[in-house]
Design a protein around this motif. Structure first.
Motif, short mmCIF file in Angstrom:
data_model
loop_
_atom_site.label_atom_id
_atom_site.label_comp_id
_atom_site.label_asym_id
_atom_site.label_seq_id
_atom_site.Cartn_x
_atom_site.Cartn_y
_atom_site.Cartn_z
N ASP A 269 113.22 -3.81 157.18
CA ASP A 269 113.58 -4.99 158.19
C ASP A 269 112.45 -5.64 158.90
OD1 ASP A 269 116.36 -4.47 158.20
OD2 ASP A 269 115.94 -2.66 159.27
N PRO B 230 111.51 -10.35 155.59
CA PRO B 230 111.95 -10.48 157.05
C PRO B 230 110.93 -11.59 157.65
CG PRO B 230 112.08 -8.31 156.73
CD PRO B 230 111.38 -8.67 155.42
N SER B 231 109.75 -11.57 157.67
CA SER B 231 108.91 -12.34 158.29
C SER B 231 108.92 -13.73 157.76
CB SER B 231 107.61 -11.80 158.01
OG SER B 231 107.09 -10.56 158.61
N GLY C 55 107.27 -9.79 161.53
CA GLY C 55 107.74 -8.67 161.32
C GLY C 55 106.80 -7.39 161.81
N PHE D 291 116.98 -12.59 166.42
CA PHE D 291 116.07 -13.34 165.76
C PHE D 291 115.71 -14.62 166.31
CE2 PHE D 291 118.67 -11.15 161.73
CZ PHE D 291 117.91 -10.12 161.96
N ALA E 121 111.86 -15.02 156.38
CA ALA E 121 113.16 -15.28 156.66
C ALA E 121 113.06 -15.87 158.13
CB ALA E 121 114.07 -13.94 156.88
#
Length: 374
Positions: free
Chosen positions: A277, A282-283, A73, A51, A285
């Motif tokens: 994911d 997720p993008s 993402g 990450f 995050a």
């Protein structure tokens, strides 16, 4: 003959300080972390470092270039799925099968045509390095040449991430909503062996250090100055004869390149990749970690991404339903009250300390007198 100094030169870390910083980071990652963490925790840290690699690219594109990239993402997923496809083909070959196990369950008896190139390790590595960057290059040229920016670019990139996740969900040949998982080997190494798991951690740690070093060079180069100028005064840069679109495309492409590599390393470390994911959540995050750490700094995105991922893993175990609200509240507080992030607060404190010492009449100046840059 007097020497001309530029004010920027006095705030940049010198080569000794920079080398010491990288040496300290290498010591923590390659010596301290393996010594004090269990294999499970070391694997978690490896996941967080993936990450962090994405966050470095976002820091370059968003922090320096002003491009609110809500769709990283997509590039993370491209790298991850290409690596997962190769690993599943390799596992099938070890068992003597022609197709991966999940395809046999779904009734697919022949390897799809777009899977076939990923049977080669060399083709897979080249595709991971080039395809996400190529997609970002083409998308960036189409968007930035038309002078799409600000909220419009953010919405477009977010829509791209959503569309990519929906596309994958509907594909049986990529595992659908379940994704790809249960990988047994990584380029011939048994993933069940703890020594090989540690090898994966060392690889991703080395990649992170290389990514940070490359980004630092970009930030301190002439290109880095142009990127900041485009962020702050795009029309003036255009008036000076530069094309802001080309400058943005480079940063956007580099960020996609980093995200693709991070996704590829995420797969063997975590053991699964699915549409969940790589979609919108997720993008966002990724972006939250960069914002909290400090998007305009070099190490802020790294520390922010690791910190947010660690907090999510730790707190969601005890408060699974409350973590999402806490994450959103943290993002709102940082954007509303501390837009420069944690690293920005540290820089502000150093500036105030320096200003206080300058205002003190008993303190003699220790810096050379500045002349205008010629």
């Amino acid at each position: 003959m007097s020497t001309t100094f530029h004010p920027r030169d006095l705030t940049r870390p010198g080569p000794v300080r920079t080398a010491a910083g990288f040496a300290l980071a290498a010591t923590i990652l390659f010596a301290l972390a393996p010594a004090v963490l269990s294999d499970f925790r070391l694997g978690l840290l490896g996941k967080f470092l993936c990450f962090a690699i994405v966050a470095v690219g976002i820091g370059l594109a968003w922090g320096r270039g002003g491009m609110l990239t809500l769709g990283q993402g997509v590039f993370f997923g491209l790298g991850a799925y290409m690596m997962a496809m190769h690993l599943k083909i390799a596992d099938a070959e070890l068992r003597g099968d022609t197709v991966p196990d999940f395809m046999q369950i779904a009734g697919i008896r022949e390897l799809p045509g777009y899977w076939a190139p990923f049977a080669s390790p060399i083709v897979t590595i080249l595709a991971i390095a080039l395809l996400p960057a190529l997609v970002a290059l083409l998308l960036g040229l189409g968007v930035f040449k038309r002078r799409v920016k600000g909220a419009y670019f953010a919405i477009l990139s977010q829509a791209l991430a959503a569309a990519f996740a929906i596309l994958l969900i509907g594909q049986q040949s990529t595992g659908g909503s379940n994704g790809l998982n249960r990988f047994r080997s990584f380029f011939g190494f048994d993933l069940a062996d703890p020594a090989n798991r540690r090898m994966l951690f060392f690889i991703v740690a080395a990649i992170l250090l290389l990514v940070v070093a490359a980004t630092r060079q970009l930030m301190q180069s002439r290109y880095g100055e142009l990127l900041v100028a485009v962020r702050d005064q795009e029309e003036r840069v255009r008036f000076l004869g530069y094309d802001p679109a080309n400058i943005k495309v480079v940063a956007y492409t580099v960020a996609a390149f980093f995200a693709g590599i991070a996704g590829a390393m995420f797969v063997p470390i975590v053991g699964i990749i699915s549409p969940a994911d790589i979609g919108i959540v997720p993008s966002i995050a990724f972006l939250i970690g960069v914002a909290i750490g400090g998007r305009t700094t070099l190490l802020g995105p790294v520390l922010g991404a690791i910190g947010v991922a660690w907090a999510q893993t730790t707190l969601s175990e005890s408060f699974p339903s409350a973590w999402t609200y806490a994450q959103a509240l943290l993002f709102i507080v940082v954007i509303g009250f501390f837009p420069a992030g944690i690293a920005g607060l540290a820089k502000l404190r150093r500036r105030r300390t320096k200003a206080d010492s300058t205002d003190d009449p008993t303190t003699s100046p220790s810096e050379p007198e500045l002349e205008p840059a010629r």
